[in-house]
Design a protein around this motif. Sequence first.
Motif, mmCIF file in Angstrom:
data_model
loop_
_atom_site.group_PDB
_atom_site.id
_atom_site.type_symbol
_atom_site.label_atom_id
_atom_site.label_comp_id
_atom_site.label_asym_id
_atom_site.label_seq_id
_atom_site.Cartn_x
_atom_site.Cartn_y
_atom_site.Cartn_z
ATOM 1 N N SER A 1 7.006 -23.994 18.156
ATOM 2 C CA SER A 1 7.044 -22.536 18.314
ATOM 3 C C SER A 1 5.641 -21.996 18.544
ATOM 4 N N TYR B 1 4.306 -19.903 21.924
ATOM 5 C CA TYR B 1 3.698 -18.565 21.896
ATOM 6 C C TYR B 1 2.252 -18.582 22.368
ATOM 7 N N THR C 1 14.939 -17.065 21.244
ATOM 8 C CA THR C 1 14.106 -18.003 22.001
ATOM 9 C C THR C 1 14.936 -19.054 22.723
ATOM 10 N N SER D 1 10.334 -20.439 13.304
ATOM 11 C CA SER D 1 9.956 -19.769 14.556
ATOM 12 C C SER D 1 8.922 -18.678 14.312
ATOM 13 N N SER D 2 9.150 -17.868 13.280
ATOM 14 C CA SER D 2 8.227 -16.758 13.016
ATOM 15 C C SER D 2 6.897 -17.254 12.446
ATOM 16 N N LYS E 1 4.985 -18.392 15.423
ATOM 17 C CA LYS E 1 4.447 -17.227 16.154
ATOM 18 C C LYS E 1 3.243 -16.644 15.425
ATOM 19 N N ASP F 1 -0.598 -16.323 16.636
ATOM 20 C CA ASP F 1 -1.247 -15.007 16.679
ATOM 21 C C ASP F 1 -2.585 -14.952 15.958
#
Length: 371
Positions: A28, A32, A99, A360-361, A364, A368
């Motif tokens: 993931s 991203y 996704t 997934s988060s 991400k 980030d």
Amino acid sequence: MNLSYWEIKTWFSEVDFTIIGSGIVGLSAALYLKKRFSNAKILVLEKGFLPQGASTKNAGFACFGSLSEIIDDLNTHTEDDVLNLIKKRVNGLHLLRETLGDEAINYQNLGGYELFTKNNEALYDLCQEKQQYINKLLKPIFKTDVFSFKGNNFNFKNIQPKYAFNKFEGQIDTGKMMEALLQKASSLGIKIINNCTVEAFIEDRNSVKVKTNLVEFSTSKLLIATNGFASGLINEPVKPARAQVLITKPIDDLHIKGTFHLDRGYYYFRNINNRILFGGGRNLDFRAEETTKFEQTELIQNKLEELLSTTILPDINFEIDNRWSGIMGVGTQKKAIVKPISNNVFCGIRLGGMGVAIGSSVGKDLADLIA
């Protein structure tokens, strides 16, 4: 082994981002990063021949916490912390489905159930007592009541008369999910190398030198997504936690459908292809299960079989087809650790057994962190 000029140039030169771990978090994060830096060279290193750890070994629960588990969490976390944890899990599941698509992961919203054994009447009474309070607590997220109580329509034995039902819980096909993630990453030009173990890394001012069992190379940024194995590389408050699982051979006319929790989530089972997949029992010996060894123990496997015979499939003949284990990452707090380790090294670890929900988060959020 000496690599050729072509191998070094194609795979290990001018690497922008190297990610350790090709599980849900690692892939993931790679996706991203590729979305943000389309021309970046991204390398994912995986020590197993398949994604090792828990990503391909979990039970495939699209869940965010059983009623008793949430009540239990409130003993060690504030209401705001628990609400944020559940919000993170719900958003993470939405991100996973968005996704990859529901068809690719075989997502099914069959609902989730929590069973209470005959000898655990106190927990049963507590959950009934706290049901309205928990529903009220979760109202800002779901806008409606989450938990209700239903009669024993699956004819389980040696349990309390009703079980807690969660209409928002679903299940996925873990293998299809990981296959879809791998295919998506590869299609975007993300390079994935298996059977490659990172042994050490040293940070320079503008890069990180990575030493593996196969090759040494430099990368601009290093992202660690090894969850329960992270302590082998960095000093963070995360411990390995082994989860043992078994699956039956196909059962004719299997009537059980959904995801099921037992004993505050320490046991869990589900239907899959006319079989019962059943895992858990870590609470029988926490110390022994604090390991990175992919093994099974008689203590836990015997308990799983006993519960299958006496509670889940009491009047049905069944045979065990396969057994395995996965390694989670846990700690005293359930919040994942997503942070910079230094200027060029970052980590996304300690998923607390909720990898499907938050992987997934977390990936991400890890991506980030890169400026």
